[in-house]
Design a protein around this motif. Structure first.
Motif, PDB file in Angstrom:
ATOM      1  N   VAL A   5       0.853  -0.720   0.319  1.00 46.11           N
ATOM      2  CA  VAL A   5      -0.083   0.150  -0.038  1.00 46.11           C
ATOM      3  C   VAL A   5       1.171   1.238   0.034  1.00 46.11           C
ATOM      4  N   GLY A   6       1.098   1.880  -0.896  1.00 41.17           N
ATOM      5  CA  GLY A   6       2.150   3.371  -1.419  1.00 41.17           C
ATOM      6  C   GLY A   6       3.622   2.893  -1.419  1.00 41.17           C
ATOM      7  N   ALA A   7       3.794   3.092  -0.449  1.00 41.18           N
ATOM      8  CA  ALA A   7       4.799   3.258  -0.529  1.00 41.18           C
ATOM      9  C   ALA A   7       5.819   2.295   0.397  1.00 41.18           C
ATOM     10  N   PHE A   8       5.062   1.380   0.898  1.00 40.68           N
ATOM     11  CA  PHE A   8       5.334   0.419   1.615  1.00 40.68           C
ATOM     12  C   PHE A   8       5.054  -0.999   1.953  1.00 40.68           C
ATOM     13  N   TRP A   9       6.061  -1.963   1.640  1.00 45.50           N
ATOM     14  CA  TRP A   9       5.429  -3.736   1.421  1.00 45.50           C
ATOM     15  C   TRP A   9       5.187  -3.728   2.883  1.00 45.50           C
ATOM     16  N   LEU A  10       3.759  -4.670   3.225  1.00 46.79           N
ATOM     17  CA  LEU A  10       3.267  -5.304   4.014  1.00 46.79           C
ATOM     18  C   LEU A  10       3.969  -6.990   4.410  1.00 46.79           C
ATOM     19  N   ARG A  11       4.340  -6.736   5.480  1.00 55.54           N
ATOM     20  CA  ARG A  11       5.684  -8.136   5.720  1.00 55.54           C
ATOM     21  C   ARG A  11       4.639  -9.294   6.973  1.00 55.54           C
ATOM     22  N   GLY A  12       3.336  -8.980   7.668  1.00 51.00           N
ATOM     23  CA  GLY A  12       2.793  -9.347   7.976  1.00 51.00           C
ATOM     24  C   GLY A  12       1.386  -8.917   9.146  1.00 51.00           C
ATOM     25  N   ARG A  13       1.307  -9.609   9.463  1.00 49.30           N
ATOM     26  CA  ARG A  13      -0.389  -9.264  10.477  1.00 49.30           C
ATOM     27  C   ARG A  13       0.041  -9.002  11.724  1.00 49.30           C
ATOM     28  N   LEU A  14      -0.641  -8.330  12.109  1.00 42.32           N
ATOM     29  CA  LEU A  14      -0.004  -8.202  13.484  1.00 42.32           C
ATOM     30  C   LEU A  14      -1.619  -8.063  14.754  1.00 42.32           C
ATOM     31  N   GLY A  15      -2.682  -7.516  13.728  1.00 46.27           N
ATOM     32  CA  GLY A  15      -3.784  -8.067  14.226  1.00 46.27           C
ATOM     33  C   GLY A  15      -4.480  -7.300  13.553  1.00 46.27           C
ATOM     34  N   ALA A  16      -6.277  -7.667  14.385  1.00 39.67           N
ATOM     35  CA  ALA A  16      -7.354  -7.721  12.990  1.00 39.67           C
ATOM     36  C   ALA A  16      -8.178  -7.496  13.890  1.00 39.67           C
ATOM     37  N   ASN A  17      -9.356  -6.776  13.964  1.00 40.63           N
ATOM     38  CA  ASN A  17     -11.048  -6.505  13.634  1.00 40.63           C
ATOM     39  C   ASN A  17     -11.802  -6.284  12.978  1.00 40.63           C
ATOM     40  N   ALA A  18     -12.805  -6.300  12.939  1.00 41.54           N
ATOM     41  CA  ALA A  18     -14.137  -5.508  12.565  1.00 41.54           C
ATOM     42  C   ALA A  18     -14.024  -4.956  11.298  1.00 41.54           C
ATOM     43  N   ALA A  19     -13.327  -3.828  12.454  1.00 37.62           N
ATOM     44  CA  ALA A  19     -12.583  -2.793  11.741  1.00 37.62           C
ATOM     45  C   ALA A  19     -11.736  -2.675  10.806  1.00 37.62           C
ATOM     46  N   GLY A  20     -10.750  -3.086  10.503  1.00 39.07           N
ATOM     47  CA  GLY A  20      -9.887  -3.270   9.737  1.00 39.07           C
ATOM     48  C   GLY A  20      -8.726  -4.021  10.439  1.00 39.07           C
ATOM     49  N   TYR A  21      -7.297  -3.846   9.832  1.00 43.11           N
ATOM     50  CA  TYR A  21      -6.459  -4.595   9.576  1.00 43.11           C
ATOM     51  C   TYR A  21      -5.061  -4.154  10.621  1.00 43.11           C
ATOM     52  N   LEU A  22      -4.076  -4.764  11.281  1.00 43.77           N
ATOM     53  CA  LEU A  22      -3.135  -4.150  11.499  1.00 43.77           C
ATOM     54  C   LEU A  22      -1.500  -5.011  10.875  1.00 43.77           C
ATOM     55  N   TYR A  23      -0.827  -4.445  10.405  1.00 43.63           N
ATOM     56  CA  TYR A  23       0.433  -4.428   9.486  1.00 43.63           C
ATOM     57  C   TYR A  23       1.814  -4.486   9.881  1.00 43.63           C
ATOM     58  N   ALA A  24       3.311  -5.515   9.827  1.00 46.17           N
ATOM     59  CA  ALA A  24       4.065  -4.574   9.857  1.00 46.17           C
ATOM     60  C   ALA A  24       4.616  -4.880   8.301  1.00 46.17           C
ATOM     61  N   ALA A  25       5.465  -3.395   8.392  1.00 44.98           N
ATOM     62  CA  ALA A  25       5.779  -3.423   7.162  1.00 44.98           C
ATOM     63  C   ALA A  25       6.754  -1.812   7.196  1.00 44.98           C
ATOM     64  N   SER A  26       7.494  -2.082   5.758  1.00 48.17           N
ATOM     65  CA  SER A  26       9.394  -1.680   5.476  1.00 48.17           C
ATOM     66  C   SER A  26       8.332  -0.932   4.644  1.00 48.17           C
ATOM     67  N   ALA A  27       9.528   0.003   4.170  1.00 50.77           N
ATOM     68  CA  ALA A  27       9.431   0.877   2.461  1.00 50.77           C
ATOM     69  C   ALA A  27      10.745   0.490   2.284  1.00 50.77           C
ATOM     70  N   ASP A  28      10.906   0.100   0.970  1.00 52.50           N
ATOM     71  CA  ASP A  28      12.172   0.372  -0.195  1.00 52.50           C
ATOM     72  C   ASP A  28      13.258   1.686   0.489  1.00 52.50           C
ATOM     73  N   ASP A  29      13.463   2.414   1.266  1.00 55.07           N
ATOM     74  CA  ASP A  29      14.287   3.149   1.914  1.00 55.07           C
ATOM     75  C   ASP A  29      14.561   2.231   2.918  1.00 55.07           C
ATOM     76  N   GLY A  30      13.844   1.554   3.141  1.00 51.52           N
ATOM     77  CA  GLY A  30      14.574   0.978   5.047  1.00 51.52           C
ATOM     78  C   GLY A  30      13.175   1.746   6.063  1.00 51.52           C
ATOM     79  N   ARG A  31      12.510   2.484   5.763  1.00 50.78           N
ATOM     80  CA  ARG A  31      11.200   2.403   6.864  1.00 50.78           C
ATOM     81  C   ARG A  31      11.223   1.305   7.575  1.00 50.78           C
ATOM     82  N   ASP A  32      10.414   1.468   8.471  1.00 50.84           N
ATOM     83  CA  ASP A  32      10.095   0.456   9.355  1.00 50.84           C
ATOM     84  C   ASP A  32       8.617   1.387   9.801  1.00 50.84           C
TER      85      ASP A  32
END
Length: 283
Positions: free
Chosen positions: A34-61
């Protein structure tokens, strides 16, 4: 064995506790990026949405919070998501999509998170980002709103709570081949080359099989736009001494005769003048 000897009991080794992974693997329905961030895994979820661990190409987590399919279709839920993101400090909101994208699910990248170097500071930053993402999703779900008065009646539920698939997303530019490893790029190139060779081989075989094929007999008739078919018939030349105006050997004029062109079917009359055609008239 004397009484002075000490007895030592060997305690059985306890099995090591299984390590809980920091993030669960992505599911097939999860977006890879999504955007400039690659999703690496799920951190949590509920009926409203999801939390993902992500990192960008420039190394930002970062931690990405993204709405579900059901909440993204609710205008009020989208508004609560936007308000919750606006309440965050500006320095922690790394990126987010436009709220005017009505056909897409809203998402936000929360940080900054330093690379995991084993220090407590990196773990604390990730934990804080996860807590902020949970607060955004809780604001959409309204599960932490205090209830004034006494609780009566059934529990409140949103009509979209059963639609928990990740919301619609758009990937541009496409994630491949930048997300592929060198070995995967070689495999992709080999697959494309193999497909091209198979297509070329199919064309050569088709030409070799039908190169000496005889023409179609008869040739197909192509109809005109009006739906009719035009057939050209070439008449034959009448032999000498026949035709209109020829004379008989006795010197008198002969009866004019015509030759029907070849290819045109002729229909003989069923009767001549003066000939009875009714079977009862013959008797």
């Amino acid at each position: 064995m004397t009484a002075t000897e000490s007895h030592t009991e060997v305690q059985p080794e306890q099995p090591a506790a299984p390590e809980i992974p920091a993030a669960l693997p992505l599911q097939p329905e999860d977006p890879p990026r999504v955007g400039a961030f690659w999703l690496r895994g799920r951190l949590g979820a509920n009926a409203a949405g999801y939390l993902y661990a992500a990192s960008a190409d420039d190394g930002r987590d970062a931690v990405v919070a993204m709405m579900t399919e059901g909440s993204a279709d609710d205008a009020a839920a989208r508004e609560r998501f936007v308000h919750a993101v606006d309440d965050l400090p500006e320095e922690v909101v790394l990126a987010h999509n436009d709220s005017d994208d009505d056909d897409l699910a809203l998402w936000v990248a929360i940080g900054p998170i330093r690379p995991d170097d084993g220090s407590s500071a990196a773990a604390d930053e990730r934990l804080i980002a996860e807590r902020r993402g949970e607060e955004i999703l809780s604001a959409v779900l309204m599960d932490r709103v205090p209830q004034p008065g006494k609780l009566r009646g059934p529990d409140f539920r949103h009509y979209w709570e059963n639609r928990r698939r990740p919301g619609l997303f758009r990937i541009w530019p496409l994630p491949w081949p930048s997300a592929l490893r060198p070995a995967s790029r070689w495999a992709l190139g080999f697959a494309l080359l193999t497909m091209a060779l198979l297509m070329a081989l199919a064309v050569v075989l088709a030409w070799w099989l039908f190169r000496n094929a005889p023409p179609l007999e008869p040739e197909p008739v192509i109809p005109t736009p009006t739906g009719t078919t035009t057939v050209t018939v070439t008449p034959t030349t009448p032999p000498p001494g026949t035709g209109t105006g020829s004379t008989s050997p006795s010197g008198g004029p002969s009866t004019p005769t015509t030759t029907a062109p070849t290819g045109i079917p002729t229909i003989a009359p069923t009767g001549s003048p003066g000939t009875a055609t009714n079977p009862e008239d013959r008797f």
